[in-house]
Design a protein around this motif. Sequence first.
Motif, PDB file in Angstrom:
ATOM      1  N   SER A   2       0.791  -1.241  -0.064  1.00 32.10           N
ATOM      2  CA  SER A   2       0.234   0.113   0.108  1.00 32.10           C
ATOM      3  C   SER A   2       0.708   1.253   0.009  1.00 32.10           C
ATOM      4  N   CYS A   3       0.441   2.213  -0.634  1.00 37.66           N
ATOM      5  CA  CYS A   3       0.995   3.549  -0.607  1.00 37.66           C
ATOM      6  C   CYS A   3       0.926   4.348   0.783  1.00 37.66           C
ATOM      7  N   LYS A   4      -0.003   3.680   1.640  1.00 35.25           N
ATOM      8  CA  LYS A   4      -0.340   4.577   2.891  1.00 35.25           C
ATOM      9  C   LYS A   4       0.797   4.259   3.742  1.00 35.25           C
ATOM     10  N   VAL A   5       1.207   5.200   4.461  1.00 36.23           N
ATOM     11  CA  VAL A   5       2.143   4.868   5.807  1.00 36.23           C
ATOM     12  C   VAL A   5       1.511   4.557   7.057  1.00 36.23           C
ATOM     13  N   ALA A 143       2.817   7.750 -15.440  1.00 37.17           N
ATOM     14  CA  ALA A 143       1.594   8.591 -15.381  1.00 37.17           C
ATOM     15  C   ALA A 143       1.917   9.657 -14.507  1.00 37.17           C
ATOM     16  N   GLY A 144       2.916   9.719 -13.485  1.00 39.00           N
ATOM     17  CA  GLY A 144       3.330  10.796 -12.799  1.00 39.00           C
ATOM     18  C   GLY A 144       3.926  11.933 -13.753  1.00 39.00           C
ATOM     19  N   LEU A 145       4.732  11.266 -14.576  1.00 39.95           N
ATOM     20  CA  LEU A 145       5.485  12.261 -15.518  1.00 39.95           C
ATOM     21  C   LEU A 145       4.348  13.239 -16.421  1.00 39.95           C
ATOM     22  N   ALA A 146       3.096  12.464 -16.843  1.00 39.08           N
ATOM     23  CA  ALA A 146       2.303  13.139 -17.597  1.00 39.08           C
ATOM     24  C   ALA A 146       1.323  13.762 -17.049  1.00 39.08           C
ATOM     25  N   ARG A 191       5.419   3.410  -7.282  1.00 38.80           N
ATOM     26  CA  ARG A 191       4.139   3.209  -7.620  1.00 38.80           C
ATOM     27  C   ARG A 191       3.188   4.530  -7.188  1.00 38.80           C
ATOM     28  N   CYS A 192       3.784   5.352  -6.482  1.00 32.84           N
ATOM     29  CA  CYS A 192       2.912   6.387  -6.011  1.00 32.84           C
ATOM     30  C   CYS A 192       3.342   7.706  -6.075  1.00 32.84           C
ATOM     31  N   GLY A 193       2.624   8.672  -5.714  1.00 30.92           N
ATOM     32  CA  GLY A 193       2.959  10.276  -5.582  1.00 30.92           C
ATOM     33  C   GLY A 193       2.087  10.914  -4.658  1.00 30.92           C
ATOM     34  N   CYS A 194       2.550  12.044  -4.451  1.00 32.59           N
ATOM     35  CA  CYS A 194       1.968  12.687  -3.101  1.00 32.59           C
ATOM     36  C   CYS A 194       1.048  13.777  -3.752  1.00 32.59           C
ATOM     37  N   SER A 195      -0.116  13.485  -3.609  1.00 34.20           N
ATOM     38  CA  SER A 195      -1.141  14.610  -3.991  1.00 34.20           C
ATOM     39  C   SER A 195      -1.959  15.500  -2.900  1.00 34.20           C
ATOM     40  N   MET A 196      -2.469  16.642  -3.192  1.00 34.84           N
ATOM     41  CA  MET A 196      -3.062  17.290  -2.425  1.00 34.84           C
ATOM     42  C   MET A 196      -4.662  17.208  -2.749  1.00 34.84           C
ATOM     43  N   LYS A 197      -5.290  16.870  -1.620  1.00 35.18           N
ATOM     44  CA  LYS A 197      -6.746  16.654  -1.562  1.00 35.18           C
ATOM     45  C   LYS A 197      -7.481  17.848  -1.261  1.00 35.18           C
ATOM     46  N   GLY A 200      -6.916  20.048   1.561  1.00 33.41           N
ATOM     47  CA  GLY A 200      -5.627  20.634   1.663  1.00 33.41           C
ATOM     48  C   GLY A 200      -4.622  19.821   2.161  1.00 33.41           C
ATOM     49  N   LEU A 201      -4.743  18.441   2.642  1.00 33.88           N
ATOM     50  CA  LEU A 201      -3.804  17.519   3.113  1.00 33.88           C
ATOM     51  C   LEU A 201      -3.348  16.561   1.939  1.00 33.88           C
ATOM     52  N   CYS A 202      -1.942  16.559   2.109  1.00 35.40           N
ATOM     53  CA  CYS A 202      -1.339  15.844   1.050  1.00 35.40           C
ATOM     54  C   CYS A 202      -1.313  14.423   1.666  1.00 35.40           C
ATOM     55  N   GLN A 203      -1.500  13.380   0.755  1.00 40.78           N
ATOM     56  CA  GLN A 203      -1.367  11.978   0.860  1.00 40.78           C
ATOM     57  C   GLN A 203      -1.002  11.103  -0.168  1.00 40.78           C
ATOM     58  N   TRP A 204      -0.335  10.196  -0.026  1.00 37.73           N
ATOM     59  CA  TRP A 204       0.063   9.235  -1.015  1.00 37.73           C
ATOM     60  C   TRP A 204      -1.007   8.483  -1.693  1.00 37.73           C
ATOM     61  N   GLU A 205      -0.707   8.571  -3.299  1.00 37.32           N
ATOM     62  CA  GLU A 205      -1.793   8.008  -4.145  1.00 37.32           C
ATOM     63  C   GLU A 205      -1.193   7.161  -5.076  1.00 37.32           C
ATOM     64  N   PHE A 206      -2.160   6.189  -5.442  1.00 39.53           N
ATOM     65  CA  PHE A 206      -1.270   5.210  -6.238  1.00 39.53           C
ATOM     66  C   PHE A 206      -1.825   5.743  -7.671  1.00 39.53           C
ATOM     67  N   TYR A 207      -0.679   5.888  -8.729  1.00 38.63           N
ATOM     68  CA  TYR A 207      -1.126   6.560  -9.896  1.00 38.63           C
ATOM     69  C   TYR A 207      -1.212   5.556 -10.990  1.00 38.63           C
ATOM     70  N   LYS A 208      -2.575   5.403 -11.329  1.00 39.10           N
ATOM     71  CA  LYS A 208      -2.933   4.441 -12.373  1.00 39.10           C
ATOM     72  C   LYS A 208      -3.006   5.273 -13.901  1.00 39.10           C
ATOM     73  N   ARG A 209      -3.339   6.476 -13.999  1.00 37.92           N
ATOM     74  CA  ARG A 209      -3.471   7.109 -15.344  1.00 37.92           C
ATOM     75  C   ARG A 209      -3.042   8.613 -15.073  1.00 37.92           C
ATOM     76  N   PRO A 210      -2.644   9.121 -16.149  1.00 39.52           N
ATOM     77  CA  PRO A 210      -2.260  10.479 -16.143  1.00 39.52           C
ATOM     78  C   PRO A 210      -3.472  11.271 -15.890  1.00 39.52           C
ATOM     79  N   ARG A 211      -3.286  12.494 -15.056  1.00 32.34           N
ATOM     80  CA  ARG A 211      -4.257  13.293 -14.562  1.00 32.34           C
ATOM     81  C   ARG A 211      -4.519  14.374 -15.788  1.00 32.34           C
TER      82      ARG A 211
END
Length: 221
Positions: A2-5, A143-146, A191-197, A200-211
């Motif tokens: 899991s990406c969660k800590v 997906a992160g790069l894109a 597998r993961c990136g840090c995304s802001m929800k 306003g909280l940043c959390q790990w997210e599993f990247y499946k496809r480009p945003r």
Amino acid sequence: MSCKVLGFLVSGLLFLALQAWTDACSCGPSHPQHVYCQSHVVIKGKIISSKLVGRGNSTDPSGFQWIQYEVQQLKMFKGSEKVERVEYVYTPQADFVCGFVLEADQLNKDYVLSGNVETDGKIYVNICGFNKLWSQLTSSQRAGLAGNYEAGCQCKIVPCLSLPCSISADNQCLWTDGIIDGNWAGSQSRRCGCSMKSSGLCQWEFYKRPRTPAVTRDGNQ
């Protein structure tokens, strides 16, 4: 994994100073998203050829030669406001000063290249950046790069260097690959990136496809 800590609740993140250059290059842990966000230019490109050059119009005072890589740009992910098109990137000729040094059989392959535009207008890369064979990237890193890395640049990825460790702000994600997987190329890096929800909280997210779509120049992804 899991990406969660899980389970790192004790405060007191210990920061280690980067080791000074001696007889070898030393890179601190850098998540691909962090490198993307800190770089001026990030592309997918085929490295066609290399040659040794001097830096600028005079001999480099460090005494080191530089490698000029000729690049066929295939896709630009970041930096179109700084450079119209990447044709060359430069790196120190010696790997002990963090040069991104390739052998002859490593040319004519597709790479992700991240670097900075210096005052001479040239793009410089080094081994501490996110510079690796495109074929070695995971689908999540692509997906992160894109688009996903860019969307998370407001967040800060904090490496857990020793236990106990924790984060100290809502805009941080605790990076535990070095502790859990034993190296910094673990599941959160691959597998993961840090995304802001929206909260306003940043959390790990599993990247499946480009945003969002990448800026296409030539070629296919």
